[in-house]
Scaffold this motif. Sequence first.
Motif, PDB file in Angstrom:
ATOM      1  N   LEU A   1      59.165  88.968 -11.068  1.00 47.69           N
ATOM      2  CA  LEU A   1      58.697  87.753 -11.740  1.00 47.69           C
ATOM      3  C   LEU A   1      57.326  87.996 -12.350  1.00 47.69           C
ATOM      4  O   LEU A   1      56.486  88.653 -11.748  1.00 47.69           O
ATOM      5  N   THR A   2      57.111  87.454 -13.533  1.00 48.36           N
ATOM      6  CA  THR A   2      55.784  87.542 -14.140  1.00 48.36           C
ATOM      7  C   THR A   2      54.807  86.727 -13.304  1.00 48.36           C
ATOM      8  O   THR A   2      55.197  85.758 -12.660  1.00 48.36           O
ATOM      9  N   VAL A   3      53.560  87.148 -13.332  1.00 47.67           N
ATOM     10  CA  VAL A   3      52.519  86.388 -12.631  1.00 47.67           C
ATOM     11  C   VAL A   3      51.590  85.720 -13.648  1.00 47.67           C
ATOM     12  O   VAL A   3      50.535  85.224 -13.288  1.00 47.67           O
ATOM     13  N   ASN A   4      52.028  85.681 -14.904  1.00 44.44           N
ATOM     14  CA  ASN A   4      51.227  85.087 -15.970  1.00 44.44           C
ATOM     15  C   ASN A   4      50.986  83.599 -15.678  1.00 44.44           C
ATOM     16  O   ASN A   4      51.929  82.811 -15.661  1.00 44.44           O
ATOM     17  N   PRO A   5      49.722  83.205 -15.453  1.00 42.80           N
ATOM     18  CA  PRO A   5      49.425  81.815 -15.104  1.00 42.80           C
ATOM     19  C   PRO A   5      49.502  80.862 -16.304  1.00 42.80           C
ATOM     20  O   PRO A   5      49.523  79.652 -16.129  1.00 42.80           O
ATOM     21  N   LYS A   6      49.549  81.418 -17.527  1.00 44.36           N
ATOM     22  CA  LYS A   6      49.532  80.574 -18.728  1.00 44.36           C
ATOM     23  C   LYS A   6      50.915  80.077 -19.133  1.00 44.36           C
ATOM     24  O   LYS A   6      51.048  79.316 -20.082  1.00 44.36           O
ATOM     25  N   LEU A   7      51.946  80.512 -18.426  1.00 43.61           N
ATOM     26  CA  LEU A   7      53.308  80.111 -18.806  1.00 43.61           C
ATOM     27  C   LEU A   7      53.551  78.629 -18.593  1.00 43.61           C
ATOM     28  O   LEU A   7      53.057  78.037 -17.646  1.00 43.61           O
ATOM     29  N   SER A   8      54.355  78.084 -19.452  1.00 44.65           N
ATOM     30  CA  SER A   8      54.739  76.678 -19.356  1.00 44.65           C
ATOM     31  C   SER A   8      55.431  76.406 -18.022  1.00 44.65           C
ATOM     32  O   SER A   8      56.214  77.219 -17.538  1.00 44.65           O
ATOM     33  N   LYS A   9      55.152  75.243 -17.478  1.00 46.62           N
ATOM     34  CA  LYS A   9      55.787  74.846 -16.214  1.00 46.62           C
ATOM     35  C   LYS A   9      57.285  74.617 -16.418  1.00 46.62           C
ATOM     36  O   LYS A   9      58.058  74.569 -15.468  1.00 46.62           O
ATOM     37  N   GLU A  10      57.694  74.463 -17.681  1.00 46.83           N
ATOM     38  CA  GLU A  10      59.116  74.264 -17.985  1.00 46.83           C
ATOM     39  C   GLU A  10      59.938  75.517 -17.665  1.00 46.83           C
ATOM     40  O   GLU A  10      61.144  75.425 -17.487  1.00 46.83           O
ATOM     41  N   LEU A  11      59.278  76.664 -17.667  1.00 49.79           N
ATOM     42  CA  LEU A  11      60.002  77.913 -17.483  1.00 49.79           C
ATOM     43  C   LEU A  11      60.221  78.178 -15.998  1.00 49.79           C
ATOM     44  O   LEU A  11      59.276  78.289 -15.235  1.00 49.79           O
ATOM     45  N   GLY A  12      61.482  78.312 -15.622  1.00 48.38           N
ATOM     46  CA  GLY A  12      61.831  78.537 -14.225  1.00 48.38           C
ATOM     47  C   GLY A  12      61.934  80.011 -13.877  1.00 48.38           C
ATOM     48  O   GLY A  12      61.495  80.891 -14.626  1.00 48.38           O
ATOM     49  N   THR A  13      62.549  80.282 -12.743  1.00 48.19           N
ATOM     50  CA  THR A  13      62.642  81.639 -12.208  1.00 48.19           C
ATOM     51  C   THR A  13      63.353  82.589 -13.171  1.00 48.19           C
ATOM     52  O   THR A  13      62.921  83.731 -13.348  1.00 48.19           O
ATOM     53  N   ARG A  14      64.422  82.137 -13.788  1.00 49.72           N
ATOM     54  CA  ARG A  14      65.181  83.004 -14.698  1.00 49.72           C
ATOM     55  C   ARG A  14      64.287  83.493 -15.846  1.00 49.72           C
ATOM     56  O   ARG A  14      64.262  84.675 -16.171  1.00 49.72           O
ATOM     57  N   HIS A  15      63.531  82.568 -16.447  1.00 46.30           N
ATOM     58  CA  HIS A  15      62.644  82.940 -17.551  1.00 46.30           C
ATOM     59  C   HIS A  15      61.483  83.810 -17.061  1.00 46.30           C
ATOM     60  O   HIS A  15      61.087  84.758 -17.734  1.00 46.30           O
ATOM     61  N   ARG A  16      60.956  83.504 -15.876  1.00 43.16           N
ATOM     62  CA  ARG A  16      59.857  84.302 -15.324  1.00 43.16           C
ATOM     63  C   ARG A  16      60.318  85.735 -15.021  1.00 43.16           C
ATOM     64  O   ARG A  16      59.566  86.683 -15.171  1.00 43.16           O
ATOM     65  N   ALA A  17      61.568  85.868 -14.595  1.00 45.13           N
ATOM     66  CA  ALA A  17      62.121  87.209 -14.347  1.00 45.13           C
ATOM     67  C   ALA A  17      62.301  87.963 -15.662  1.00 45.13           C
ATOM     68  O   ALA A  17      62.014  89.164 -15.749  1.00 45.13           O
ATOM     69  N   ALA A  18      62.759  87.269 -16.690  1.00 43.43           N
ATOM     70  CA  ALA A  18      62.940  87.905 -18.002  1.00 43.43           C
ATOM     71  C   ALA A  18      61.604  88.413 -18.534  1.00 43.43           C
ATOM     72  O   ALA A  18      61.502  89.542 -19.022  1.00 43.43           O
ATOM     73  N   ILE A  19      60.575  87.586 -18.417  1.00 45.13           N
ATOM     74  CA  ILE A  19      59.249  87.996 -18.882  1.00 45.13           C
ATOM     75  C   ILE A  19      58.735  89.141 -18.010  1.00 45.13           C
ATOM     76  O   ILE A  19      58.210  90.136 -18.514  1.00 45.13           O
ATOM     77  N   GLY A  20      58.926  89.034 -16.697  1.00 38.86           N
ATOM     78  CA  GLY A  20      58.452  90.065 -15.772  1.00 38.86           C
ATOM     79  C   GLY A  20      59.006  91.446 -16.073  1.00 38.86           C
ATOM     80  O   GLY A  20      58.268  92.429 -16.121  1.00 38.86           O
ATOM     81  N   VAL A  21      60.317  91.545 -16.301  1.00 40.13           N
ATOM     82  CA  VAL A  21      60.915  92.868 -16.549  1.00 40.13           C
ATOM     83  C   VAL A  21      60.438  93.430 -17.890  1.00 40.13           C
ATOM     84  O   VAL A  21      60.296  94.637 -18.044  1.00 40.13           O
ATOM     85  N   THR A  22      60.137  92.545 -18.862  1.00 38.86           N
ATOM     86  CA  THR A  22      59.657  93.057 -20.154  1.00 38.86           C
ATOM     87  C   THR A  22      58.175  93.390 -20.126  1.00 38.86           C
ATOM     88  O   THR A  22      57.687  94.068 -21.015  1.00 38.86           O
ATOM     89  N   GLU A  23      57.465  92.928 -19.093  1.00 41.99           N
ATOM     90  CA  GLU A  23      56.067  93.342 -18.922  1.00 41.99           C
ATOM     91  C   GLU A  23      56.012  94.744 -18.308  1.00 41.99           C
ATOM     92  O   GLU A  23      55.034  95.456 -18.473  1.00 41.99           O
TER      93      GLU A  23
END
Length: 164
Positions: free
Chosen positions: A83-105
Amino acid sequence: PFVETYDEIVLAATTLASQRIGGLIVIERSIGLKNYIESGIAIDAALSYDLLVAIFSPGAPLHDGAVIIQKDRITAAACFLPLTVNPKLSKELGTRHRAAIGVTEESDAVVVVISEETGIISIVAGGQIERSLDGDSLRLRLETIFAGKESDKELGLSAMLERS
């Protein structure tokens, strides 16, 4: 040959979105995803619309987690992603989106995300998310990225490479 692959991914993504079924489709590029593949269930099957939709169907044993695609094959399903640890992400984005961002980081993978809650299709590359795509815009983004028409900098990969 990858053009047919886009079509299968786009068709699956739009079908899942229309039925409000969540999905996480990770497409490997040059940086291998071995660790994530090993976290899931090995499949090694030809990529197809039918298989993608079957994997993500609610109640299917592999529907949680990500599918990882290498070239034109589904390598694994039910994979865990960081999971991304980016604190600036929208609260609308759940685990699935955070995982997508995390793997691309952590890699140069491209991820297609289908939101279960909203049916919105997003594409993620270089830690950057682009939301609210329809089938045509998703196909165009995939073609642009995989045809190399977009520099890594435009994909946000330069920031990722500087961190590593």
